[in-house]
Design an enzyme around this catalytic site. Structure first.
Site, PDB file in Angstrom:
ATOM      1  N   HIS A   4      -5.179 -14.760  -5.344  1.00  0.00           N
ATOM      2  CA  HIS A   4      -5.434 -14.281  -3.969  1.00  0.00           C
ATOM      3  C   HIS A   4      -6.324 -15.422  -3.300  1.00  0.00           C
ATOM      4  CE1 HIS A   4      -7.394 -12.014  -0.944  1.00  0.00           C
ATOM      5  NE2 HIS A   4      -7.701 -10.867  -1.384  1.00  0.00           N
TER       6      HIS A   4
ATOM      7  N   ARG B 210     -10.672  -5.400   3.675  1.00  0.00           N
ATOM      8  CA  ARG B 210     -11.272  -6.416   4.197  1.00  0.00           C
ATOM      9  C   ARG B 210     -10.201  -7.552   4.716  1.00  0.00           C
ATOM     10  NH1 ARG B 210     -15.081  -4.265   2.197  1.00  0.00           N
ATOM     11  NH2 ARG B 210     -13.414  -3.661   0.629  1.00  0.00           N
ATOM     12  N   THR B 211      -9.293  -7.913   3.641  1.00  0.00           N
ATOM     13  CA  THR B 211      -8.241  -8.823   3.660  1.00  0.00           C
ATOM     14  C   THR B 211      -7.475  -8.728   5.300  1.00  0.00           C
ATOM     15  OG1 THR B 211      -8.312  -9.161   1.277  1.00  0.00           O
ATOM     16  CG2 THR B 211      -6.379 -10.165   2.683  1.00  0.00           C
TER      17      THR B 211
ATOM     18  N   ARG C 298       0.642  -8.926   1.550  1.00  0.00           N
ATOM     19  CA  ARG C 298       0.030  -8.654   0.272  1.00  0.00           C
ATOM     20  C   ARG C 298       0.998  -7.611  -0.324  1.00  0.00           C
ATOM     21  NH1 ARG C 298      -5.774  -6.136  -0.870  1.00  0.00           N
ATOM     22  NH2 ARG C 298      -6.299  -8.301  -0.521  1.00  0.00           N
TER      23      ARG C 298
ATOM     24  N   LYS D 167      12.716   2.342   2.152  1.00  0.00           N
ATOM     25  CA  LYS D 167      14.373   2.944   2.211  1.00  0.00           C
ATOM     26  C   LYS D 167      14.941   1.691   1.266  1.00  0.00           C
ATOM     27  CE  LYS D 167      13.938   3.815   7.179  1.00  0.00           C
ATOM     28  NZ  LYS D 167      14.443   3.140   8.419  1.00  0.00           N
TER      29      LYS D 167
END
Ligand code: NCD
Length: 303
Positions: A129, A51-52, A101, A80
């Site tokens: 959030h 969703r986000t 995120r 890396k």
């Protein structure tokens, strides 16, 4: 330049303006179709999301902008060994705004400190959030008519659930809100949050029975047990189905109560509840697009 790290980064007046803009977007989508022509959003997602990330991509695309990014750390240079601060310096050359995120609490904040473009915290570990909270507040404002004067029950994993943490912080600023925290003993709201509630003399209760809570609620915010934040699997298995909202529990609730959930749902809401008119979680996902459109326009100073 403004970023969004925490739901409290905007004053309640600024949030009202943001929600008014989101409301105008909802009803006059065509008016905004070219508002972000030529602009680029980078989605830097080091942790899974449906969703986000997709609602950010949908929001930018509906505004006429474009989207670049990665959706798991394994496909980025993080694998890396590149640091978040180096990554954002580079992303600042490629995009006009970034949604990030990360599984580590505070990572988007580190990015913000090294960024030349606005950074949006799209979820940092078990911490915050804020864009889910904007979604939740817009949903409540739109469906209930105002932000205040209600009893809200938050149910499930209140220890690790970042959506619950951000929502509690944001709601503390509105009038006449009573919290019922419904969770197993092990998954209670962290002390640092209940301390703030005590300081501000905001009424809250901690209980384990969802049945007892149901008749008292104007809003029920269900959450998933956050499997990925558990230290051992046995605890997760023991707690994952502690609450299951089904039609028999819905019968205990008021006729105008609303059920919200940030989604994804696992077992905590039985699918039979979806057809109950009080189930608002899919409408909530739709509001997530309008509010992210409004947020992008605001942070890019295009309104
Ligand atoms: C939430 C999250 O990522 O914290 N999902 C979302 O963004 N809507 C809730 C969850 O994963 O349980």
């Amino acid at each position: 330049m403004r970023h969004l790290m925490n739901p409290l980064d905007f004053t309640t007046q600024e949030l009202d303006r943001l929600f008014d803009l989101a409301g105008d977007i909802e009803h006059n989508m065509a008016k905004y179709a070219h508002a972000c022509d030529g602009k680029i959003l980078a989605t830097c997602f080091y942790e899974p999301s449906t969703r986000t990330r997709l609602s950010f991509e949908s929001a930018m695309t509906r505004l006429g902008g474009r989207v670049i990014g990665f959706s798991d750390a394994g496909s980025s240079s993080a694998s890396k060994g590149e640091s978040v601060s180096d990554t954002i310096r580079v992303v600042s050359c490629y995009a006009d705004i970034c949604a990030m995120r990360h599984p580590k609490e505070g990572a988007p904040m580190v990015a913000m400190e090294h960024s030349r473009i606005p950074v949006i915290n799209a979820g940092d570990g078990g911490h915050q959030h804020p864009t889910q909270t904007l979604t939740d507040l817009l949903t409540i404002r739109s469906l209930k008519g105002s932000l205040g004067g209600f009893t809200i029950g938050l149910c499930g994993d209140l220890k690790f659930g970042r959506t619950a943490h951000s929502l509690i912080h944001a709601l503390m600023r509105y009038e006449d809100i009573r919290f019922l925290f419904i969770s197993p003993e092990e998954l209670r709201v962290p002390d640092y949050i209940t301390e703030i509630l005590k300081d501000k003399k905001i009424p809250y209760e901690e209980i384990t029975s969802l049945e007892d809570a149901m008749p008292r609620l104007d809003l029920l915010y269900m959450t998933r047990v956050q499997k990925e934040r558990f230290f051992n699997e046995e605890d997760y298995i023991r707690l994952k189905d502690f609450y299951i909202l089904d039609t028999s529990k819905m019968e205990l609730a008021r006729p105008d109560m609303l059920v919200l959930h940030p989604l994804p749902r696992v077992n905590e809401i039985s699918v039979e509840v979806d057809s109950d008119p009080r189930a608002a979680y899919f409408r909530q996902a739709q509001y997530g697009v309008y509010v992210r459109m409004a947020l992008i326009l605001t942070l890019l100073e295009l309104v």
